[in-house]
Design a protein around this motif. Structure first.
Motif, short mmCIF file in Angstrom:
data_model
loop_
_atom_site.label_atom_id
_atom_site.label_comp_id
_atom_site.label_asym_id
_atom_site.label_seq_id
_atom_site.Cartn_x
_atom_site.Cartn_y
_atom_site.Cartn_z
N ILE A 280 34.58 116.03 61.15
CA ILE A 280 33.32 116.22 61.86
C ILE A 280 32.81 114.84 62.26
CG2 ILE A 280 30.95 117.06 61.69
CD1 ILE A 280 31.97 118.98 59.50
N GLU A 281 32.68 114.60 63.56
CA GLU A 281 32.30 113.28 64.05
C GLU A 281 30.85 113.29 64.52
OE1 GLU A 281 35.11 112.13 67.03
OE2 GLU A 281 36.74 111.82 65.59
N ARG A 282 30.12 112.25 64.12
CA ARG A 282 28.71 112.11 64.49
C ARG A 282 28.47 110.67 64.95
NH1 ARG A 282 25.77 115.60 60.94
NH2 ARG A 282 23.82 114.62 61.58
N ASP A 283 27.62 110.50 65.95
CA ASP A 283 27.27 109.15 66.40
C ASP A 283 26.34 108.47 65.40
OD1 ASP A 283 28.76 109.48 68.66
OD2 ASP A 283 27.05 109.90 69.98
N LEU A 284 26.51 107.17 65.24
CA LEU A 284 25.61 106.35 64.43
C LEU A 284 25.03 105.28 65.36
CD1 LEU A 284 24.43 105.50 61.67
CD2 LEU A 284 26.44 104.05 61.37
N ALA A 285 23.84 105.52 65.86
CA ALA A 285 23.21 104.60 66.81
C ALA A 285 22.59 103.43 66.06
CB ALA A 285 22.17 105.33 67.64
N LEU A 286 22.96 102.21 66.42
CA LEU A 286 22.46 101.02 65.75
C LEU A 286 21.80 100.09 66.76
CD1 LEU A 286 25.51 100.15 63.43
CD2 LEU A 286 23.42 101.37 62.80
N THR A 287 20.70 99.47 66.33
CA THR A 287 20.03 98.49 67.18
C THR A 287 20.78 97.16 67.13
OG1 THR A 287 18.60 97.66 65.42
CG2 THR A 287 17.82 99.58 66.67
N LEU A 288 20.47 96.30 68.08
CA LEU A 288 21.10 94.97 68.10
C LEU A 288 20.77 94.21 66.83
CD1 LEU A 288 22.75 93.01 69.85
CD2 LEU A 288 20.60 92.16 70.79
N GLU A 289 19.54 94.35 66.33
CA GLU A 289 19.13 93.65 65.11
C GLU A 289 19.94 94.15 63.90
OE1 GLU A 289 15.81 93.48 68.03
OE2 GLU A 289 17.10 95.07 67.24
N GLU A 290 20.16 95.45 63.83
CA GLU A 290 20.91 96.01 62.70
C GLU A 290 22.35 95.54 62.71
OE1 GLU A 290 18.66 100.29 61.94
OE2 GLU A 290 20.10 100.11 63.59
N ILE A 291 22.94 95.42 63.90
CA ILE A 291 24.33 94.95 64.00
C ILE A 291 24.42 93.45 63.73
CG2 ILE A 291 26.24 94.63 65.62
CD1 ILE A 291 25.42 97.25 66.94
N TYR A 292 23.42 92.71 64.16
CA TYR A 292 23.45 91.25 63.99
C TYR A 292 23.30 90.85 62.53
CZ TYR A 292 22.14 86.33 64.43
OH TYR A 292 22.08 84.97 64.29
N ALA A 293 22.35 91.47 61.83
CA ALA A 293 22.04 91.04 60.46
C ALA A 293 22.66 91.95 59.40
CB ALA A 293 20.52 90.99 60.27
N GLY A 294 23.15 93.11 59.80
CA GLY A 294 23.59 94.07 58.80
C GLY A 294 22.39 94.88 58.31
N SER A 295 22.65 96.05 57.82
CA SER A 295 21.55 96.90 57.36
C SER A 295 22.11 98.04 56.52
CB SER A 295 20.77 97.47 58.55
OG SER A 295 21.63 98.26 59.36
N ILE A 296 21.22 98.84 56.02
CA ILE A 296 21.61 100.04 55.27
C ILE A 296 21.02 101.25 55.97
CG2 ILE A 296 21.38 101.30 53.10
CD1 ILE A 296 21.30 98.65 51.64
N LYS A 297 21.87 102.20 56.28
CA LYS A 297 21.43 103.44 56.91
C LYS A 297 21.66 104.60 55.95
CE LYS A 297 20.58 103.66 60.89
NZ LYS A 297 19.31 103.54 61.66
N LYS A 298 20.69 105.47 55.87
CA LYS A 298 20.82 106.65 55.03
C LYS A 298 20.81 107.88 55.93
CE LYS A 298 18.77 104.59 50.90
NZ LYS A 298 19.99 104.67 50.09
N MET A 299 21.87 108.67 55.85
CA MET A 299 22.02 109.84 56.71
C MET A 299 22.00 111.10 55.84
SD MET A 299 22.31 108.09 59.46
CE MET A 299 22.76 109.32 60.68
N LYS A 300 21.07 111.99 56.17
CA LYS A 300 20.98 113.24 55.40
C LYS A 300 21.84 114.31 56.05
CE LYS A 300 17.11 115.65 55.27
NZ LYS A 300 15.74 116.07 54.88
#
Length: 228
Positions: free
Chosen positions: A140-160
């Motif tokens: 099952i494939e889902r898109d994970l949309a990331l902002t430029l800031e999240e890609i530049y610095a890294g981040s944590i995403k929580k998906m329910k």
């Protein structure tokens, strides 16, 4: 205008969970391509499976009732601790999987051809007991949309996510929510795939699907990501 899942199952919005099961049972047997001579049986069988998948789960049914098909599949605002928008619903597109899980067999038609033609007779819930080697459901494939800031610095995403989980008795199941944590690494490119193995719906005779998130870049009002 979006799909009317209630109309597909010949139900009203006041239908109970038992009504949804009864309607799916009758219509899935009626429209199954191995039984029906209707040239549209494949399409009807798929529609009935998707309608049942949505309306049989309290959480997806509640979102659909309030926001319709578009809101269900696009995601809606959340007020929980995670915040933001909930992930949109994606039907896995496998009506045979829904049918197998409902009737409790990997190959229900091993015994079905000796059953009465009338969908209202002869077969109870879990009454089909075809068996075979379990197969894993398709990813099952889902898109994970990331902002430029999240890609530049890294981040944590929580998906329910909401998935069907087998109960301790090994025969019945229930819908439960789960939070998947994605540690976004700096520099990830669009198209990066993050796989959570076997986190899809559970069933008595299937191996749960892998859930795959695919990185997509969100547009930035000022900058565009480039390569050095």
């Amino acid at each position: 205008m979006g799909k009317d899942y209630y109309q597909i199952l010949n139900l009203t919005r006041s239908a109970t969970g038992a009504d949804v099961k009864k309607a799916y049972r009758k219509l899935s047997l009626k429209h199954h391509p191995d039984r029906s001579d209707d040239p549209k049986s494949d399409e009807l069988f798929l529609e009935v499976a998707e309608a049942y998948d949505v309306l049989s789960k309290p959480n997806t049914r509640a979102v659909y009732d309030q926001f319709g098909e578009e809101g269900l599949k696009s995601g809606v605002p959340t007020t929980d601790a995670v915040g933001g928008f909930s992930g949109g619903y994606v039907f896995h597109g496998n009506p045979d999987k829904v049918f197998r899980e409902f009737f409790g067999g990997d190959n229900p038609f091993n015994e079905f051809f000796e059953a009465p033609k009338d969908p209202d007779m002869g077969i109870g819930f879990g009454g089909l007991r075809g068996r075979g080697r379990p197969k894993q459901d398709p990813p099952i494939e889902r898109d994970l949309a990331l902002t430029l800031e999240e890609i530049y610095a890294g981040s944590i995403k929580k998906m329910k996510i909401s998935r069907r989980v087998m109960n301790d008795d090994g025969h019945t199941s229930s819908i439960r929510d789960k939070i998947l944590t994605i540690n976004v690494k700096a520099g990830w490119q669009s198209g990066t795939r993050i796989t959570f193995q076997k986190e899809g719906d559970q069933g008595p005779n299937n191996i749960p699907a892998d859930i795959v998130f695919i990185v997509k870049d969100k547009d930035h009002p000022l900058f565009k990501k480039g390569r050095v």
